[in-house]
Design a protein around this motif. Structure first.
Motif, PDB file in Angstrom:
ATOM      1  N   ILE A  98       0.820  -1.217   0.000  1.00 47.90           N
ATOM      2  CA  ILE A  98       0.000   0.000   0.000  1.00 47.90           C
ATOM      3  C   ILE A  98       0.850   1.262   0.000  1.00 47.90           C
ATOM      4  N   GLN A  99       2.154   1.134   0.183  1.00 53.90           N
ATOM      5  CA  GLN A  99       2.998   2.332   0.265  1.00 53.90           C
ATOM      6  C   GLN A  99       3.263   2.979  -1.096  1.00 53.90           C
ATOM      7  N   GLY A 100       2.969   2.264  -2.171  1.00 52.23           N
ATOM      8  CA  GLY A 100       3.173   2.828  -3.507  1.00 52.23           C
ATOM      9  C   GLY A 100       2.907   1.775  -4.568  1.00 52.23           C
ATOM     10  N   PRO A 101       2.898   2.151  -5.832  1.00 50.70           N
ATOM     11  CA  PRO A 101       2.676   1.183  -6.910  1.00 50.70           C
ATOM     12  C   PRO A 101       3.785   0.126  -6.929  1.00 50.70           C
ATOM     13  N   VAL A 102       3.396  -1.123  -7.175  1.00 54.66           N
ATOM     14  CA  VAL A 102       4.382  -2.194  -7.248  1.00 54.66           C
ATOM     15  C   VAL A 102       5.079  -2.174  -8.606  1.00 54.66           C
ATOM     16  N   SER A 103       6.272  -2.735  -8.640  1.00 52.04           N
ATOM     17  CA  SER A 103       7.039  -2.814  -9.881  1.00 52.04           C
ATOM     18  C   SER A 103       6.572  -3.989 -10.728  1.00 52.04           C
ATOM     19  N   ASP A 104       6.906  -3.952 -12.014  1.00 52.08           N
ATOM     20  CA  ASP A 104       6.593  -5.084 -12.897  1.00 52.08           C
ATOM     21  C   ASP A 104       7.278  -6.361 -12.400  1.00 52.08           C
ATOM     22  N   GLY A 105       8.491  -6.207 -11.884  1.00 48.72           N
ATOM     23  CA  GLY A 105       9.212  -7.374 -11.383  1.00 48.72           C
ATOM     24  C   GLY A 105       8.514  -8.019 -10.206  1.00 48.72           C
ATOM     25  N   PHE A 106       7.951  -7.195  -9.310  1.00 49.51           N
ATOM     26  CA  PHE A 106       7.233  -7.755  -8.165  1.00 49.51           C
ATOM     27  C   PHE A 106       5.979  -8.488  -8.616  1.00 49.51           C
ATOM     28  N   VAL A 107       5.288  -7.909  -9.593  1.00 51.43           N
ATOM     29  CA  VAL A 107       4.096  -8.572 -10.128  1.00 51.43           C
ATOM     30  C   VAL A 107       4.465  -9.944 -10.684  1.00 51.43           C
ATOM     31  N   ARG A 108       5.540 -10.009 -11.444  1.00 55.46           N
ATOM     32  CA  ARG A 108       5.974 -11.291 -12.004  1.00 55.46           C
ATOM     33  C   ARG A 108       6.410 -12.263 -10.902  1.00 55.46           C
ATOM     34  N   LEU A 109       7.081 -11.729  -9.880  1.00 48.27           N
ATOM     35  CA  LEU A 109       7.494 -12.561  -8.751  1.00 48.27           C
ATOM     36  C   LEU A 109       6.291 -13.210  -8.081  1.00 48.27           C
ATOM     37  N   MET A 110       5.253 -12.425  -7.831  1.00 53.10           N
ATOM     38  CA  MET A 110       4.061 -12.958  -7.170  1.00 53.10           C
ATOM     39  C   MET A 110       3.350 -13.983  -8.040  1.00 53.10           C
ATOM     40  N   GLY A 111       3.375 -13.768  -9.355  1.00 54.78           N
ATOM     41  CA  GLY A 111       2.793 -14.746 -10.259  1.00 54.78           C
ATOM     42  C   GLY A 111       3.574 -16.045 -10.274  1.00 54.78           C
ATOM     43  N   ALA A 112       4.887 -15.947 -10.115  1.00 56.92           N
ATOM     44  CA  ALA A 112       5.733 -17.138 -10.145  1.00 56.92           C
ATOM     45  C   ALA A 112       5.741 -17.869  -8.806  1.00 56.92           C
ATOM     46  N   LYS A 113       5.863 -17.129  -7.709  1.00 57.63           N
ATOM     47  CA  LYS A 113       5.979 -17.752  -6.392  1.00 57.63           C
ATOM     48  C   LYS A 113       4.643 -18.255  -5.859  1.00 57.63           C
ATOM     49  N   LYS A 114       3.547 -17.621  -6.285  1.00 53.71           N
ATOM     50  CA  LYS A 114       2.208 -17.990  -5.815  1.00 53.71           C
ATOM     51  C   LYS A 114       2.077 -17.850  -4.295  1.00 53.71           C
ATOM     52  N   THR A 115       2.810 -16.912  -3.712  1.00 49.74           N
ATOM     53  CA  THR A 115       2.657 -16.661  -2.277  1.00 49.74           C
ATOM     54  C   THR A 115       1.342 -15.927  -2.058  1.00 49.74           C
ATOM     55  N   PRO A 116       0.381 -16.518  -1.355  1.00 51.42           N
ATOM     56  CA  PRO A 116      -0.916 -15.850  -1.188  1.00 51.42           C
ATOM     57  C   PRO A 116      -0.782 -14.518  -0.466  1.00 51.42           C
TER      58      PRO A 116
END
Length: 447
Positions: A250-268
């Motif tokens: 919530i502190q700011g917009p996420v980076s494209d890399g973080f979005v891809r990381l979350m898609g890959a890691k599937k950490t809920p």
């Protein structure tokens, strides 16, 4: 073996007074099924429930041989029981928690179609007593998972209700005591330095200590979740081994890399939008409290106080307006992670059932389709809790938690409020027995 024991604990609560235990199987015919997996609605289906489990899911045309009490569910939709993967029953820092008020708050979740909650930090005696009572069938409540006391570094976020540890391996006795005395279902840790929004700086849990704590609980079969609010701390928690994230960035917009990381890691990741958005919502739109679910969940006195004293206090807080500014950013962060294949789960960080529906409304406002939001509130939430083998979707063999609706939730997520009946562990919730703070409610079930 662990799964069998866990399922027994969950299913056992179906015998609570205030549910209608079925002496025979119950079969809902001609229902439109939204099974929680994110697939298209399945019309003209039959869902059979017996002994607390879904035993058959089949087209009604093929269901003639199923034996049991039959309910014609023509014009109705069935979804899995909703979940809230982040609550603080009675408020996180409220020193005056009372048992009966806790029972009323739990009833508000069940009345709102929420059949499972996870309390992410609380006065241990208060929440664990309620957890024991729910599992023993003594109160009418959603299924309760709890951490009891969270675990963190001295002076860090949540330390007022936490087990404080500052070094390793010196922390082991405190963690052993936490495990033995509180039997946490999932342990919450906090990785938060503050210094953002209008919050002062505080101590930060060291990463090497966090990693040791996570490993220690995991080796004892206990899942972990972490409070973070920035991309940096979320990444650090993920690579420390945490099993889920308790909040969005919530502190700011996420980076494209973080979005891809979350898609890959599937950490809920839990949504928890309403806890921040709720401040300005009360200030600017107090009429939301007149909605039926809120009117049932709060007493008239509570609503009057919220609309007057609380509203006036929140109007003057800088935090209220900072959260109004940042909530749309968090919404977009969640939408992007979901679109990339990440696992987003519904959590409110609150203590009242209708907040789950507001959380889903905010995800719809962010551009997420209603069918996907239902998956967030059901199967994704079960994954967040590590219970997807038992809960979160309507399939043979799973615990029979479900909500029957009179309107299509895949057309508009607001239709998830059109509740006909709530089913927990195969038993129909008798709403006449729910101790609602708003008093007795008009019965919604018509069969």
């Amino acid at each position: 073996m662990k799964t069998l024991i866990r399922g027994f604990l969950f299913a056992g609560s179906m015998l609570v007074a205030g549910t209608i235990a079925q002496a025979e199987a119950i079969i809902f015919d001609h229902v439109t099924l939204v099974d929680g997996t994110g697939g298209a609605p399945q019309p003209d289906m039959s869902v059979a429930i017996d002994d607390g489990k879904f035993i058959a899911v089949t087209p009604t045309v093929a269901a003639a041989k199923l034996k049991g009490r039959r309910v014609d569910a023509t014009g109705r939709w069935m979804i899995p029981g909703l979940m809230d993967v982040h609550i603080h029953l009675g408020g996180p820092y409220n020193p005056e928690k009372k048992h009966d008020q806790g029972v009323q708050a739990l009833a508000s979740f069940l009345y709102s179609g929420v059949t499972t909650v996870y309390d992410a930090g609380n006065d241990a005696r208060f929440i664990l007593t309620l957890r024991d009572e729910e599992r023993a069938g003594k109160i009418l409540s959603p299924r309760i998972l709890a951490t009891g006391n969270l675990v963190t570094y001295p002076g860090s976020h949540g330390s007022a209700m936490g087990v404080e540890v500052d070094s390793w391996p010196q922390a082991k006795p405190a963690l052993d005591k936490h495990i033995a005395e509180q039997k946490p279902d999932i342990v919450k840790l906090t990785l938060e330095e503050h210094g953002w929004g209008s919050r002062p700086m505080i101590s930060l849990l060291p990463l090497d200590l966090m990693q040791n704590i996570i490993q220690y609980y995991n080796e004892r079969g206990i899942r972990t979740t972490a409070h973070t609010s920035s991309e940096l701390r979320a990444i650090e928690a993920i690579y420390a081994g945490v099993d889920s994230l308790a909040h969005p960035v919530i502190q700011g917009p996420v980076s494209d890399g973080f979005v891809r990381l979350m898609g890959a890691k599937k950490t809920p990741m839990a949504t928890t939008l309403t806890i921040g958005e709720g401040y300005s919502r009360l200030v600017e739109h107090p009429e939301y409290l007149d909605q039926p679910l809120y009117a049932a969940s709060y007493s008239k006195q509570q609503i009057a106080e919220l609309k007057s004293k609380t509203r006036a206090e929140w109007k003057e807080r800088s935090w209220t307006w900072w959260m109004k500014l940042m909530t749309p950013i968090a919404q977009e962060n969640l939408r992007r992670i979901d679109a990339a294949g990440g696992v987003i789960a519904i959590g409110t960080d609150q203590s009242v059932g209708p907040a789950v529906h507001r959380e889903m409304e905010l995800m719809q406002a962010a551009g997420v389709k209603p069918g996907e939001i239902i998956r967030m509130a059901t199967l994704n939430s079960a994954r967040h809790l590590g219970r997807e083998d038992e809960l979160g979707s309507i399939a043979p063999g799973k615990i029979a938690d479900a909500v029957l609706l009179s309107a299509d939730p895949t057309a508009d997520i607001n239709n998830a409020k059109a509740i006909v009946v709530v089913i927990k562990a195969g038993a129909l919730v008798d709403e006449d027995k729910l101790p609602m703070a708003g008093g007795p409610q008009k019965r919604r079930r018509d069969f």
